[in-house]
Design a protein around this motif. Structure first.
Motif: not given
Length: 444
Positions: A74-89, A107-118
């Motif tokens: 799901n995680v693709e690097s797009i530069g130093t310290g930056r990523v693009e993350v794909g989350v299924e709707a 270490t840190i984490s973040i939850v993505l997708g709660a605001d992801c709408k089709g």
């Protein structure tokens, strides 16, 4: 006094040196700090039903920390310290990051997708916002009317609120939708190793966004919750794949039948080799115009006799064990025929002739003048150690005999011409040392 100043000066130099050494050795470093910033997204993609976020890791520390993100498809690097993350709707994904330097780790984490709408969910939100605005306008009008007629306002507010609530409930009911689902093969059939696989995707509608479950997924979820892989293990096997879409409004099921579909692999051929000995019942030699000598106890001869007549050898090999098989391919063949002795001067007859001749179950004098087909020739010499040879014509002749289901393969051997010296000139062979070596293949 001077000594004291000198001592202070030396101590200062030592302190400065130790500070420099401490800096070189990493003393005094600062442990990392780390935070994650979603600087773009979510952006919904209709092509794959995914929402995409762009996330930057903001870190501090001495020396500068190295950043590592979750190692996931799901995680693709797009530069130093930056990523693009794909989350299924309809799903969520927890992105983790770690900052590391010589002074420590954060270490840190973040939850993505709660605001992801089709698109369906976004449309539902838009309708809800529109209803909310309508209620607000209605209330505002109602307040304005209250200045002139409180009783009228009360009735108006009551009616307006009632209508607004009715509209809101109606819109909410209309936005929700039970699932629909169809299945399609997006890759396959594909042969890999010993299996034939298909990859199938579920095309789903419904609000809220439905979850999808599969009766089988040999990828273990590698392609997301709306895609599955099915491995068919053997030609002739079949499998009916079932997928179910579920939300708060109900469920729907779809199936698709899968079979082998790939080209059936050809098994590797089986390779064999055999050494056939002489069948002595009709192997032997003929002295022309003198006698037939079959099934002799020890020797056979090739050359000429004391009457200056040719001596010809006749060899029979039992090939029934090969010709009785199906789809035999002869890949190599050779005659093994070591010389036991040389008598007088057979080398004066310049060539050895090897011919195929199917002379039958009994060796007779008539076979001395019969023809035959050449499979090999070789020069003679006074020091020959063998009549060994391998040739394409010999291989082809054995293949013909096998293809015709013959139980025997026979050869005739003679020297070119005669030596008219009135004495016997010949090569002698021990018949038990003679072999026909055959290599062949049959289907696996």
């Amino acid at each position: 006094m001077k000594r004291r100043k000198l001592l202070i000066f030396l101590v200062a130099i030592m302190v400065l040196s130790m500070m420099g050494l401490g800096a070189q050795c990493g003393f005094g470093g600062q442990a990392p700090t780390l935070e994650l910033d979603v600087y773009d997204g979510p952006d919904y993609s209709e092509d794959d039903g995914m929402c995409y976020y762009r996330v930057e890791a903001i870190s501090d520390g001495t020396p500068s920390p190295a950043i590592e993100f979750s190692d996931d498809d799901n995680v693709e690097s797009i530069g130093t310290g930056r990523v693009e993350v794909g989350v299924e709707a309809g799903d969520t994904y927890t992105l983790s990051a770690t900052a590391t330097n010589t002074a420590g780790t954060a270490t840190i984490s973040i939850v993505l997708g709660a605001d992801c709408k089709g698109d369906d969910e976004a449309a539902a939100d838009a309708d809800a916002d529109s209803d909310s605005d309508s209620d607000s306008d209605s209330d505002s009008d109602s307040d304005s009317d209250s200045d002139s007629d409180s009783d009228s306002d009360s009735d108006s507010d009551s009616d307006s609120d009632s209508d607004s609530d009715s509209d809101s409930d109606s819109d909410a009911d209309e936005d929700k939708e039970a699932p629909t689902i169809t299945l399609e093969i997006y890759e396959g059939p594909v042969p890999v190793d010993t299996v034939c696989y298909y990859r199938v995707q579920a095309n789903v509608t419904g609000n809220p966004s439905p979850s999808v479950t599969w009766s089988k997924d040999d990828s273990g979820g590698a392609w997301g919750s709306r895609k599955a892989q099915v491995n068919i293990n053997n030609p002739g096997d079949t499998y009916t794949l079932t997928a179910t879409a579920t939300n708060s409004e109900g469920s729907a099921t779809a199936t698709i039948a899968l079979d082998w579909g790939c080209a059936i692999p050809e098994p590797e051929p089986e390779e064999h080799d055999v050494d056939l000995t002489l069948n002595m019942s009709n192997s032997g030699y003929i002295i022309v115009d003198q006698g037939v000598y079959a099934n002799t106890s020890t020797w056979i001869f090739v050359g000429d006799y004391s009457n200056d007549k040719q001596i010809k050898s006749y060899l029979t090999f039992d090939i029934s064990g090969i010709s009785g098989l199906d789809d035999v391919t002869i890949t190599d063949a050779s005659l093994v025929m070591p010389v036991d002795a040389i008598i007088a001067h057979p080398e004066t007859m310049p060539e050895v002739h090897f011919k195929t001749l199917d002379y039958g179950d009994t060796l007779t004098m008539a076979d001395a003048v019969a023809g035959g087909d050449f499979v090999h020739t070789m020069p003679t010499s006074s020091t020959m150690t063998s009549f060994n040879f391998s040739s394409g014509p010999l291989e082809a002749a054995i293949q013909d005999a096998v293809d015709s289901n013959s139980s025997r393969f026979q050869l005739k051997i003679s020297l070119a011409g005669i030596n008219t010296d009135g004495i016997g000139d010949w090569y002698r062979f021990i018949h038990s040392n003679i072999r026909l070596h055959i290599e062949y293949e049959v289907p696996g």
